[in-house]
Write an enzyme that holds these catalytic residues in place. Structure first.
Site, PDB file in Angstrom:
ATOM      1  CD  GLU A  89      -2.489  -1.051   2.730  1.00  0.00           C
ATOM      2  OE1 GLU A  89      -2.708   0.022   3.311  1.00  0.00           O
ATOM      3  OE2 GLU A  89      -2.782  -2.149   3.188  1.00  0.00           O
ATOM      4  CB  CYS A 102       2.564   7.108   3.269  1.00  0.00           C
ATOM      5  SG  CYS A 102       2.833   5.735   4.384  1.00  0.00           S
ATOM      6  CB  CYS A 109       5.714  -5.649   9.150  1.00  0.00           C
ATOM      7  SG  CYS A 109       6.879  -4.934  10.337  1.00  0.00           S
ATOM      8  CB  CYS A 113       3.518  -3.198  16.467  1.00  0.00           C
ATOM      9  SG  CYS A 113       5.241  -2.688  16.357  1.00  0.00           S
ATOM     10  CB  CYS A 116       0.882  -2.562  13.342  1.00  0.00           C
ATOM     11  SG  CYS A 116       1.316  -2.115  11.654  1.00  0.00           S
ATOM     12  CB  CYS A 331      -1.301   1.066   9.809  1.00  0.00           C
ATOM     13  SG  CYS A 331      -1.103   2.711  10.415  1.00  0.00           S
TER      14      CYS A 331
HETATM   15  N1  SAH Z   1       7.787  -0.087  10.913  1.00  0.00           N
HETATM   16  C1  SAH Z   1       7.886   1.334  10.986  1.00  0.00           C
HETATM   17  C2  SAH Z   1       7.085   2.084   9.936  1.00  0.00           C
HETATM   18  C3  SAH Z   1       5.715   1.604   9.578  1.00  0.00           C
HETATM   19  S1  SAH Z   1       4.359   1.938  10.647  1.00  0.00           S
HETATM   20  C4  SAH Z   1       7.546   1.816  12.365  1.00  0.00           C
HETATM   21  O1  SAH Z   1       7.189   1.012  13.198  1.00  0.00           O
HETATM   22  O2  SAH Z   1       7.698   2.998  12.640  1.00  0.00           O
HETATM   23  C5  SAH Z   1       4.068   3.649  10.565  1.00  0.00           C
HETATM   24  C6  SAH Z   1       3.494   4.213  11.863  1.00  0.00           C
HETATM   25  O3  SAH Z   1       2.124   3.819  12.043  1.00  0.00           O
HETATM   26  C7  SAH Z   1       4.237   3.732  13.089  1.00  0.00           C
HETATM   27  O4  SAH Z   1       4.441   4.812  13.972  1.00  0.00           O
HETATM   28  C8  SAH Z   1       3.259   2.734  13.670  1.00  0.00           C
HETATM   29  O5  SAH Z   1       3.518   2.511  15.015  1.00  0.00           O
HETATM   30  C9  SAH Z   1       1.939   3.397  13.378  1.00  0.00           C
HETATM   31  N2  SAH Z   1       0.772   2.548  13.486  1.00  0.00           N
HETATM   32  C10 SAH Z   1       0.649   1.241  13.179  1.00  0.00           C
HETATM   33  N3  SAH Z   1      -0.610   0.807  13.427  1.00  0.00           N
HETATM   34  C11 SAH Z   1      -1.307   1.862  13.876  1.00  0.00           C
HETATM   35  C12 SAH Z   1      -2.650   2.052  14.313  1.00  0.00           C
HETATM   36  N4  SAH Z   1      -3.542   1.050  14.322  1.00  0.00           N
HETATM   37  N5  SAH Z   1      -3.011   3.301  14.703  1.00  0.00           N
HETATM   38  C13 SAH Z   1      -2.122   4.323  14.685  1.00  0.00           C
HETATM   39  N6  SAH Z   1      -0.849   4.209  14.317  1.00  0.00           N
HETATM   40  C14 SAH Z   1      -0.428   2.985  13.922  1.00  0.00           C
END
Ligand code: SAH
Length: 344
Positions: A89, A102, A109, A113, A116, A331
């Site tokens: 995406e 973006c 990944c 997390c 995510c 995300c």
């Molecule tokens: N792997 C990298 C970049 C990709 S995620 C990282 O972790 O930074 C991009 C951003 O979106 C990160 O700050 C991540 O923590 C955030 N993110 C992921 N899922 C999310 C969600 N459900 N709500 C808000 N932010 C989210």
């Protein structure tokens, strides 16, 4: 198949020499590729050279498979198709200071997390630098005249887990004979792979480094981010300080407010203490709710309260604008939805 777009000018020169071609062709090829041209557009290259190039490699590593336009703010969400059938995406946002794209750096990944959507099915593979560049070119094509001005590596994937190709992408996308996008207009976001962050500080690439912090202490961070079991917040913030020292650039700390987890004003106080004296900026955003994991965003009033608590302690902070909420803007949500639809 080679991806011509992912090669540095020197490497192109060598590859062309190996094919018995003149070195000056490399410059022509480089500038065509980075303008997003296909072989058939490259009219100042002889036809037989274009055929040889096409036999050995690809001109366009990425295609647009689907676009959704937000009715709320015009944000566009792309589903990009890769040549092996995978898809990733991207999101194109129009701000007054220019178009921001973006992009993704991996298919899926592996960081895990909990909040995510990109990580739900693990990491399928790394993207190549060419596939990252291809995403930018797809967006430029759609912008029709205007060009992508800012890039954030915040789509699916952990950039520091695909270090070499990300660094290659950054050098190529900022190349004066290529797209020539200023490194100061690029943000690289990481969940905090400390050794790679330290190496990255030494690359001489003055991008903005964003750390997905999301917690004021290790206890809370470990509940939501497995990487926190590998590196403590202290070690991670030290790597940020090292980055600041080496590049002279402030670091951005991402903080998604999750109801009942990290959104309490006491968390803001604890965070402020940790960040005292550090050249950083905190980006607050209410979590995009992930029902499967029972993690929920917060009310606007909670965002305000958290922001005020940080400001009162002289920590620079803003509430990040959310865009494209109606189009699975965030995300990994669109990819997940399309994959689910395809399975069904
Ligand atoms: N792997 C990298 C970049 C990709 S995620 C990282 O972790 O930074 C991009 C951003 O979106 C990160 O700050 C991540 O923590 C955030 N993110 C992921 N899922 C999310 C969600 N459900 N709500 C808000 N932010 C989210």
């Amino acid at each position: 198949m080679l991806e011509w777009m992912g090669m540095y000018p020197d490497e192109l020169k060598q590859a062309l020499a190996d094919m018995g071609e003149k070195p000056f062709r490399a410059g022509q090829l480089f500038s065509w590729l980075h303008r997003g041209a296909c072989f058939s557009d490259m009219t100042n290259l002889p036809l037989n050279l274009r055929e040889k190039l096409a036999d050995r490699g690809v001109d366009q590593p990425v295609e647009v498979r689907d676009i959704r336009v937000s009715q709320l703010d015009g944000t566009r969400k792309f589903l990009f198709a890769l040549r092996d059938g995978n898809c990733v995406e991207g999101v194109l946002m129009r701000y007054h200071y220019g178009a921001t794209l973006c992009i993704s750096t991996q298919v899926g990944c592996k960081m895990g997390c909990r909040f995510c959507a990109s990580t739900l099915d693990g990491c399928v593979r790394n993207l190549t630098a060419a596939e990252m560049l291809g995403q930018v070119q797809c967006a430029n094509r759609l912008l029709d005249g205007e060009r992508v001005h800012n890039i954030v590596l915040m789509g699916s994937g952990e950039p520091m887990d695909n270090y070499d190709q990300v660094v290659r992408f950054l050098r190529l996308v900022s190349h004066p004979d290529g797209l020539n996008i200023g490194l100061r207009h690029i943000s690289v976001s990481t969940c905090g792979l400390v050794p790679q962050m330290r190496a990255f500080a030494q690359e001489g690439l003055p991008v903005t480094l964003s750390l997905s912090l999301h917690a004021p202490n290790d206890g809370i961070r470990r509940q939501i981010m497995p990487i926190a079991n590998r590196y403590t917040i202290d070690e991670t913030l030290d790597a940020c300080r090292y980055y600041i020292e080496k590049t002279g650039r402030r670091v951005v700390l991402e903080y998604a407010l999750i109801d009942g987890v990290n959104a309490d004003p006491a968390c803001a106080d604890e965070l402020a203490k940790r960040l005292r004296g550090m050249q950083c900026h905190v980006n607050l955003i209410p979590l995009n709710t992930v029902k499967e994991r029972n993690l929920y965003g917060v009310q606007e009033s909670q965002v305000r309260a958290f922001l005020t608590a940080l400001e009162n302690r002289h920590i620079s902070a803003t509430r990040r604008r959310e865009m494209g909420d109606d189009i699975e803007g965030a995300c990994g949500q669109l990819r997940k939805k399309v994959m689910q639809e395809e399975r069904a």
